[in-house]
Design an enzyme around this catalytic site. Sequence first.
Site, PDB file in Angstrom:
ATOM      1  N   CYS A  33       4.698  13.094  -5.390  1.00  0.00           N
ATOM      2  CA  CYS A  33       5.084  11.963  -6.240  1.00  0.00           C
ATOM      3  C   CYS A  33       6.349  11.348  -5.648  1.00  0.00           C
ATOM      4  O   CYS A  33       6.910  11.880  -4.686  1.00  0.00           O
ATOM      5  CB  CYS A  33       5.288  12.398  -7.679  1.00  0.00           C
ATOM      6  N   HIS A  34       6.751  10.233  -6.195  1.00  0.00           N
ATOM      7  CA  HIS A  34       7.859   9.462  -5.613  1.00  0.00           C
ATOM      8  C   HIS A  34       8.852   9.037  -6.680  1.00  0.00           C
ATOM      9  O   HIS A  34       8.535   9.053  -7.871  1.00  0.00           O
ATOM     10  CB  HIS A  34       7.335   8.183  -4.937  1.00  0.00           C
ATOM     11  N   ARG A 125       8.355  13.152   6.618  1.00  0.00           N
ATOM     12  CA  ARG A 125       7.078  12.440   6.594  1.00  0.00           C
ATOM     13  C   ARG A 125       7.007  11.478   7.759  1.00  0.00           C
ATOM     14  O   ARG A 125       7.941  10.692   7.982  1.00  0.00           O
ATOM     15  CB  ARG A 125       6.979  11.660   5.286  1.00  0.00           C
ATOM     16  N   ARG A 131       0.404  -0.958   7.237  1.00  0.00           N
ATOM     17  CA  ARG A 131       0.893  -1.900   6.232  1.00  0.00           C
ATOM     18  C   ARG A 131       2.187  -1.390   5.579  1.00  0.00           C
ATOM     19  O   ARG A 131       2.847  -2.119   4.847  1.00  0.00           O
ATOM     20  CB  ARG A 131      -0.178  -2.158   5.170  1.00  0.00           C
ATOM     21  N   TYR A 158       0.809  10.731   7.186  1.00  0.00           N
ATOM     22  CA  TYR A 158      -0.013   9.790   6.418  1.00  0.00           C
ATOM     23  C   TYR A 158      -0.674   8.836   7.407  1.00  0.00           C
ATOM     24  O   TYR A 158       0.016   8.124   8.159  1.00  0.00           O
ATOM     25  CB  TYR A 158       0.876   9.023   5.438  1.00  0.00           C
ATOM     26  N   HIS A 182      -3.409  12.620   1.257  1.00  0.00           N
ATOM     27  CA  HIS A 182      -4.566  11.910   0.700  1.00  0.00           C
ATOM     28  C   HIS A 182      -5.826  12.040   1.565  1.00  0.00           C
ATOM     29  O   HIS A 182      -6.541  11.063   1.811  1.00  0.00           O
ATOM     30  CB  HIS A 182      -4.241  10.425   0.481  1.00  0.00           C
ATOM     31  N   ASP A 258       0.835  11.484  -7.352  1.00  0.00           N
ATOM     32  CA  ASP A 258       1.208  10.261  -6.623  1.00  0.00           C
ATOM     33  C   ASP A 258       1.922   9.245  -7.525  1.00  0.00           C
ATOM     34  O   ASP A 258       2.057   8.078  -7.159  1.00  0.00           O
ATOM     35  CB  ASP A 258       0.011   9.602  -5.928  1.00  0.00           C
ATOM     36  N   ASN A 263       1.668   0.385  -4.686  1.00  0.00           N
ATOM     37  CA  ASN A 263       0.728  -0.546  -4.035  1.00  0.00           C
ATOM     38  C   ASN A 263      -0.706  -0.508  -4.549  1.00  0.00           C
ATOM     39  O   ASN A 263      -1.609  -0.964  -3.842  1.00  0.00           O
ATOM     40  CB  ASN A 263       0.694  -0.313  -2.510  1.00  0.00           C
TER      41      ASN A 263
HETATM   42  O1  0GZ Z   1       5.890   5.720   0.574  1.00  0.00           O
HETATM   43  C1  0GZ Z   1       5.096   4.807   0.275  1.00  0.00           C
HETATM   44  O2  0GZ Z   1       5.409   3.620   0.289  1.00  0.00           O
HETATM   45  C2  0GZ Z   1       3.719   5.194  -0.083  1.00  0.00           C
HETATM   46  C3  0GZ Z   1       2.727   4.225  -0.102  1.00  0.00           C
HETATM   47  C4  0GZ Z   1       1.445   4.593  -0.327  1.00  0.00           C
HETATM   48  C5  0GZ Z   1       0.362   3.633  -0.190  1.00  0.00           C
HETATM   49  O3  0GZ Z   1       0.621   2.444  -0.333  1.00  0.00           O
HETATM   50  O4  0GZ Z   1      -0.757   4.089   0.105  1.00  0.00           O
HETATM   51  O5  0GZ Z   1       1.106   5.874  -0.598  1.00  0.00           O
HETATM   52  C6  0GZ Z   1       2.057   6.846  -0.647  1.00  0.00           C
HETATM   53  O6  0GZ Z   1       1.713   8.022  -0.889  1.00  0.00           O
HETATM   54  C7  0GZ Z   1       3.391   6.483  -0.373  1.00  0.00           C
END
Ligand code: 0GZ
Length: 305
Positions: A33-34, A125, A131, A158, A182, A258, A263
Site C-alpha cells: 500500500c502507499h 523498488r 507511464r 514493477y 502485481h 494497494d 491511477n
Molecule cells: O508508485 C506508483 O505511482 C504506483 C502506481 C501504480 C500504477 O499506476 O499502476 O501502481 C503502484 O503499485 C504504484
Amino acid sequence: MTTFEKTPGWLDWYAGPSRPAFRLPAGAVDAHCHIFGPGEQFPYAPERKYTPCDASKDQLFALRDHLGFTRTVVVQATCHGADNSAMVDALRASGGLARGVATLRPGTSDALVRELHEAGVRGVRFNFVKRLVDAAPQDDLWDVVERIKPYGWHVVVYFEAADLADLREFLLSIPLPLVVDHMGRPDVAKDPHGPEFEAFLDFLRARPDIWCKVTCPERLSVSGPPALDGERAAYRDVVPFARRVVEEFPDRVLWGTDWPHPNLTDHMPDDGLLVDFVPHIAPTLELQHRLLVDNPMRLYWPDAD
Ligand SMILES: O=C(O)c1cc(C(=O)O)oc(=O)c1
C-alpha cells in the site's frame, strides 16, 4: 505552503469501506500500500507523472484497523520520487507495525541507507512501467544494488508483461531477492495457461528467491465485476492467474490492498470487498495463512516472535 491540483479525472480512495466478510487470520500483513502526502506536509516530487489526492498515514492506519490487518508494508509511490520522507514518517509512527520499500537514486550515502534501515525500510523498488517513471539506466540501478546489499534488503520490481522478455536477463542478474509487483501485470484477457503467463511463471521458477505479489485484481481485471455494491466475488477473470501463482509458489506469495489505488480510471474499489477476493485465490486456511502471515513476516519481520 504548497497546494497541489489533482490530475484531471483522478479517482479518490473509497470512503467508508465495508467490513470484509472474510476474516483475516490473526497477524495479517497488508504487504502493498502507499501514502500520498499530505502534499502540504510532504510535497509531491517535481518529476512526478501524476498528482494524487492526499492519503495520509493516519488514514492508512485507520483502514488497516478497520479491515483487520495487524501490519503494513508501505511502498514508496512514484509521485514522491526519491524523497522517502512521507513513507518514513509513517514507519516511525507505526510502533514497529510498518515496514517500507524505498526509492533510491545512485550515489545515496551509506548514512542515509542506514537511517532508512533503522526506520524500517527493507527494500527498494525498481519501476519499469513507462507511464510512471523515466527509464533509469541499468548502471544506476546497479549502484543502488551495491549500496543496499550490506543491509540484506530485497528489490521490488514493477513491470508489464510485454516487457518481461527484455528485462528477464537483467533482473535475474540482481544478486538480491526479488519481489514482483502485481504478478507482472498479465493481460487477463489472454489464457492463464498461454505462453505469456507461462513465461512469467517460468521467470518465477528461475530462482527460489523470487517472490510475487498476487495483488491488484482491480487494476488487471477486464470484465469485473468490480468490488462495489456488496460484490464479494469480484474480478473473476483475475482469479485463475492468481491461483496458479499461489498454488505453485505458496511460500513466496504476498498480498496487499494497494490502497489508495493510484491511477485507476474506471472505478475505485471498496477495500472491504477487495479483501473478500483473497479466499478465491487462496482457497484453504493453510494457503491463506502463508499468503497473509507467514510469508510477509519472513520477508519483513524475520526477527519477530
Ligand atoms: O508508485 C506508483 O505511482 C504506483 C502506481 C501504480 C500504477 O499506476 O499502476 O501502481 C503502484 O503499485 C504504484
